[in-house]
Design an enzyme around this catalytic site. Structure first.
Site, PDB file in Angstrom:
ATOM      1  N   GLU A  33       9.489  12.296   2.681  1.00 22.36           N
ATOM      2  CA  GLU A  33       8.484  11.252   2.614  1.00 22.36           C
ATOM      3  C   GLU A  33       7.842  11.225   4.006  1.00 22.36           C
ATOM      4  O   GLU A  33       8.636  11.559   5.171  1.00 22.36           O
ATOM      5  CB  GLU A  33       9.120   9.900   2.412  1.00 22.36           C
ATOM      6  CG  GLU A  33       9.608   9.605   1.021  1.00 22.36           C
ATOM      7  CD  GLU A  33       9.859   8.385   0.731  1.00 22.36           C
ATOM      8  OE1 GLU A  33       8.892   7.852  -0.165  1.00 22.36           O
ATOM      9  OE2 GLU A  33      10.697   7.632   1.071  1.00 22.36           O
ATOM     10  N   CYS A  35       2.454   7.123  -0.827  1.00 25.03           N
ATOM     11  CA  CYS A  35       3.506   7.560  -1.827  1.00 25.03           C
ATOM     12  C   CYS A  35       2.999   7.437  -3.071  1.00 25.03           C
ATOM     13  O   CYS A  35       2.908   8.369  -4.063  1.00 25.03           O
ATOM     14  CB  CYS A  35       4.802   7.174  -1.362  1.00 25.03           C
ATOM     15  SG  CYS A  35       4.966   5.560  -1.221  1.00 25.03           S
TER      16      CYS A  35
END
Length: 535
Positions: free
Chosen positions: A39, A78
């Site tokens: 991430e 995200c």
């Protein structure tokens, strides 16, 4: 296990120059496929030339892989990015563009789950239908829930080692979160990376707070590298490395201000490396433009599974590889409680950004983002009027309606060329291309969220998938259907409260006395009640 299908070619072929061949040998077993994702990380790796990064495992992996230097996500945050990746569809085309659909803000529409068109599926369903065992460990964040038909396993324990048949090919995903922006906030231990050694981008103030955040980010990257090493060693231990295609990628760029949530390269440009023994020349590099919504179609191509015609992503490896892209595209919409509407298109050199809400400031009120110490530094400078130079550009109270950057000459995208007559032809070309893509992709960003949600969930209530219908023939053949258009069906013959649910793809034959249990789910709808058919 369903029969595997290989070698079907849809459309023209393109073989990457770094590949020895574009497809697996049909005499070999189907390749296993592993995704290792992280991430909030731009290409801050030794393999990408970052000398401060401590990434020995990823650097060693790069020597065995094809390294992509122009891979970009479709969003700088995200959930919208992951919606595009898992479906192979541009997130505004499936109503998954707002960050995020599951929220706790009482004044926003919802919370809700996006309802993609009925033909849109998460691509692992196609792998399951072709006989693959699919596992996800563990983040999903798809914006339409996690239908039970997508994964054989979806948990923190999910692993290829759990598949009941050791000969079954697998698609295993490992999502590591250690580089998430929230992991930069803590101040409970000293950093190992020397803050004095980090390079501070020109759009940040060069202060001890900013340098410490960047140093912490590098420490987190080092931790990520060790986790990647565990997965790679497990493949070796299991004797699977030679027949497993391994991808490493990240869901968007750095989890830092003006990177995460934004459409500058700092938020969209990501590392992508792929190891495919016997098919990809190790240690090679390509500057081919890749959108991360191309990952799913590429996995299908590598596995020999036909790519559905509706997918907007396109394969860049395997027999179904498409010609290289000329452009990649990105979108920014609501971020938490702050509405926005920005679109971008990029070619190999130029980036064009269109701000549809130019009367807004660049910095909107996003409390979660404001917990980053670097963001607090920026807000302090904004409040005091002390920001100067590139730092001040992002702190303005109005936006440029259009932004154009030459990323070769201006990697940090500081110098807006939209008003420069020398670039008028480039500006026009990029405008036309963005307009073309918005129309061609079915971008729903212009529809107010409340109106879109009302179309998906009439009356504000989540629709429920109709119960499946189970038909049994005298010879033991069981056929399952569902009246809800686009519903996927899961079934099992196991007993108990936690059975392994299989994806229904074709009639099955069961022994007399066998109970068949079935559930149906249309993405974004509530799952149906369970139906049991006694044998």
């Amino acid at each position: 296990m369903s029969r595997l299908h290989f070698g079907l070619v849809l459309g023209g072929l393109f073989l990457c120059a770094a590949c020895r061949s574009g497809s697996p040998d049909p005499a070999l077993p189907p390749p296993n496929i592993v995704w290792i994702s992280a991430e909030d990380l731009s290409p801050r790796l030794g393999a990408y030339g970052d000398t401060l990064a401590r990434t020995p495992n990823l650097d060693r992996f790069a020597v065995q892989s094809l390294r992509y230097t122009r891979a970009f996500t479709t969003a700088g945050v995200c959930a919208p990015s992951r919606a595009a990746i898992i479906t192979g569809m541009f997130q505004p085309a499936i109503g998954a563009h707002h960050m995020r659909t599951s929220h706790e803000a009482p004044h926003l529409p919802g919370p809700y789950e996006a309802v993609p068109p009925p033909h849109v599926k998460a691509f692992p369903e196609y792998l399951r239908a072709a006989g693959y065992y699919t596992t996800n460990n563990v983040k999903t964040d798809y914006q339409f829930g996690t239908p039970r038909t997508v994964w054989d396993e979806n948990s923190r324990q999910a692993h290829w080692r759990n598949r009941p048949d050791p000969d079954q090919p697998f698609f295993a995903v490992f999502n590591f979160t250690v580089t998430h922006e929230s992991q930069v906030w803590p101040r409970d231990k000293p950093v190992e990376t020397d803050p004095a050694a980090v390079a501070v981008p020109p759009y940040y103030p060069d202060t001890p707070v900013v340098r410490r955040d960047l140093a912490q980010h590098y420490d987190n990257i080092a931790t990520l590298d060790s986790l990647v090493g565990v997965i790679l060693r497990q493949l070796e231990e299991d004797g699977l490395a030679d027949n497993t295609v391994v991808f490493f990628w990240t869901d968007h760029g750095d989890g830092l201000p003006r990177a995460k949530r934004w459409l500058y390269d700092a938020g969209l440009h990501v590392p992508l490396m792929i190891r495919w023994p016997g098919q990809i020349e190790p240690g090679t590099t390509t500057d081919r433009l890749v959108s991360l919504m191309d990952l799913g179609p590429t996995v299908l191509s590598i596995a020999g599974v036909p790519i559905p015609g509706h997918m907007q992503g396109q394969a860049f490896l395997g027999e179904q590889a498409a010609p290289p892209r000329s452009y990649v595209y990105a979108a920014r919409d609501r971020i938490d409680e702050a509405y926005d509407h920005v679109r971008a298109v990029r070619d190999a050199r130029f980036k064009y950004i269109r701000n549809f809400m130019p009367d807004q400031p660049y910095i909107l009120d996003v409390p979660y983002r404001n917990r980053m110490p670097t963001m607090q530094e920026l807000l302090r400078l904004q409040a005091s009027g002390q920001a100067r130079g590139p730092v001040a550009l992002w702190l303005r109270d109005r936006r440029d309606p259009e932004e154009l950057y030459d990323t070769h000459a201006d990697a940090h995208e500081i110098h807006n060329l939209a008003g420069d007559p020398r670039y008028a032809d480039v500006l026009l070309r990029m405008r036309i291309e963005l307009d073309r893509w918005i129309e061609a992709s079915g971008d729903m960003g212009h529809i107010p969220e409340a109106e879109m949600v009302a179309q998906m969930w009439p009356g504000g209530t989540q629709p429920r998938t109709e119960p499946p219908v189970v038909d049994r023939a005298a010879d033991g053949t069981v056929t399952i259907s569902c009246p809800t258009e686009g519903a996927s069906i899961a079934y099992t013959t196991e007993t108990g409260d936690d059975p392994h649910w299989l994806l229904y793809t074709e009639p099955l034959v069961v022994e007399p006395g066998t109970t068949v249990r079935a559930r149906a789910i249309r993405y974004g709808y509530a799952e149906s009640e369970e139906v049991r058919s006694e044998g």
